[in-house]
Design an enzyme around this catalytic site. Structure first.
Site, short mmCIF file in Angstrom:
data_model
loop_
_atom_site.label_atom_id
_atom_site.label_comp_id
_atom_site.label_asym_id
_atom_site.label_seq_id
_atom_site.Cartn_x
_atom_site.Cartn_y
_atom_site.Cartn_z
N PHE A 97 0.84 -1.20 0.00
CA PHE A 97 0.00 0.00 0.00
C PHE A 97 0.87 1.24 0.00
O PHE A 97 1.87 1.31 0.72
CB PHE A 97 -0.90 0.01 1.25
CG PHE A 97 -1.82 1.21 1.32
CD1 PHE A 97 -2.89 1.34 0.46
CD2 PHE A 97 -1.59 2.20 2.26
CE1 PHE A 97 -3.73 2.44 0.54
CE2 PHE A 97 -2.42 3.32 2.34
CZ PHE A 97 -3.50 3.43 1.48
N VAL A 98 0.46 2.21 -0.81
CA VAL A 98 1.07 3.54 -0.84
C VAL A 98 -0.08 4.53 -0.72
O VAL A 98 -1.11 4.38 -1.40
CB VAL A 98 1.86 3.78 -2.14
CG1 VAL A 98 2.40 5.19 -2.20
CG2 VAL A 98 3.00 2.76 -2.28
N ARG A 104 2.28 6.84 -8.04
CA ARG A 104 2.86 7.23 -9.33
C ARG A 104 4.21 7.93 -9.18
O ARG A 104 4.59 8.74 -10.01
CB ARG A 104 1.89 8.08 -10.14
CG ARG A 104 0.57 7.36 -10.46
CD ARG A 104 -0.30 8.20 -11.31
NE ARG A 104 -1.04 7.66 -12.40
CZ ARG A 104 -0.83 6.61 -13.17
NH1 ARG A 104 0.19 5.85 -12.98
NH2 ARG A 104 -1.62 6.27 -14.15
N ASN A 135 -10.03 -3.86 -8.43
CA ASN A 135 -8.93 -2.90 -8.32
C ASN A 135 -8.10 -2.88 -9.61
O ASN A 135 -6.95 -3.32 -9.65
CB ASN A 135 -8.07 -3.23 -7.10
CG ASN A 135 -7.14 -2.09 -6.74
OD1 ASN A 135 -6.94 -1.16 -7.51
ND2 ASN A 135 -6.56 -2.18 -5.56
N TYR A 142 0.41 -4.41 -11.59
CA TYR A 142 1.03 -5.73 -11.42
C TYR A 142 1.38 -6.36 -12.76
O TYR A 142 2.44 -6.96 -12.91
CB TYR A 142 0.14 -6.65 -10.59
CG TYR A 142 -0.09 -6.18 -9.18
CD1 TYR A 142 0.91 -5.52 -8.46
CD2 TYR A 142 -1.30 -6.37 -8.54
CE1 TYR A 142 0.71 -5.10 -7.17
CE2 TYR A 142 -1.52 -5.95 -7.24
CZ TYR A 142 -0.50 -5.31 -6.55
OH TYR A 142 -0.70 -4.90 -5.27
#
Length: 169
Positions: A97-98, A104, A135, A142
């Site tokens: 998670f970011v 980006r 998602n 990915y």
């Protein structure tokens, strides 16, 4: 970046293993992930359990934090699994998670690249994880980094009263 050393992503972003002092901010990031995934109602754990599982004996999980200008902006939480077909351990990425405002910028890619480096250095045969089917930004990310989305596999889970009933026949 193994055993506590830091790895520079650029001039300002740092990846490093979580420490016991990081548990409160790591738990906040977990809550932010749950909110993003519309699963806040599923968070029933707490920072004390997280700390015990990260740093207790035995430890069950590891975590890498991503910091930008001294602020934790993302994390990867992972543990070992095992492939009987490969007869090798693997790393299972439970969460990546970011924070949305820091996406980006290469932080997510740096986290997953770091885990791939750990997997190779630890003699693992694979790095794997799950992604929610809705998602699409994550799925696209990915696939862009070379991951294969396995359409024929489904996650099976037993929790709560069902787990208790199954475990206490």
């Amino acid at each position: 970046m193994i055993n506590g050393s830091k790895l520079d992503l650029s001039q300002t972003a740092i990846l490093r293993p979580a420490t016991p002092d990081d548990v409160p901010v790591l738990f906040q990031l977990i809550q932010a992930l749950a909110e993003y995934e519309k699963l806040s109602h599923e968070v029933s754990g707490n920072p004390d359990h997280l700390k015990q599982h990260l740093f207790g004996s035995p430890s069950y999980i590891e975590a890498i934090l991503a910091e930008l200008k001294g602020k934790a902006v993302g994390f990867a939480l992972f543990f070992y699994n095992y492939s009987t077909f490969l007869t090798q351990p693997g790393i299972y990425l439970e969460d990546l998670f970011v924070l949305p405002e820091y996406r980006r910028q290469g932080i997510g890619k740096a986290l997953i690249t770091h885990l791939a480096e750990l997997a190779v250095s630890r003699g693992c045969g694979r790095l794997e994880w799950s992604v929610l089917d809705w998602n699409q930004p994550a799925i696209n990310f990915y696939q862009k980094i070379g991951a294969t989305i396995l359409p024929d596999w489904r996650i099976c889970r037993v929790t709560g009263p069902s787990l208790t009933a199954l475990g206490n026949p």
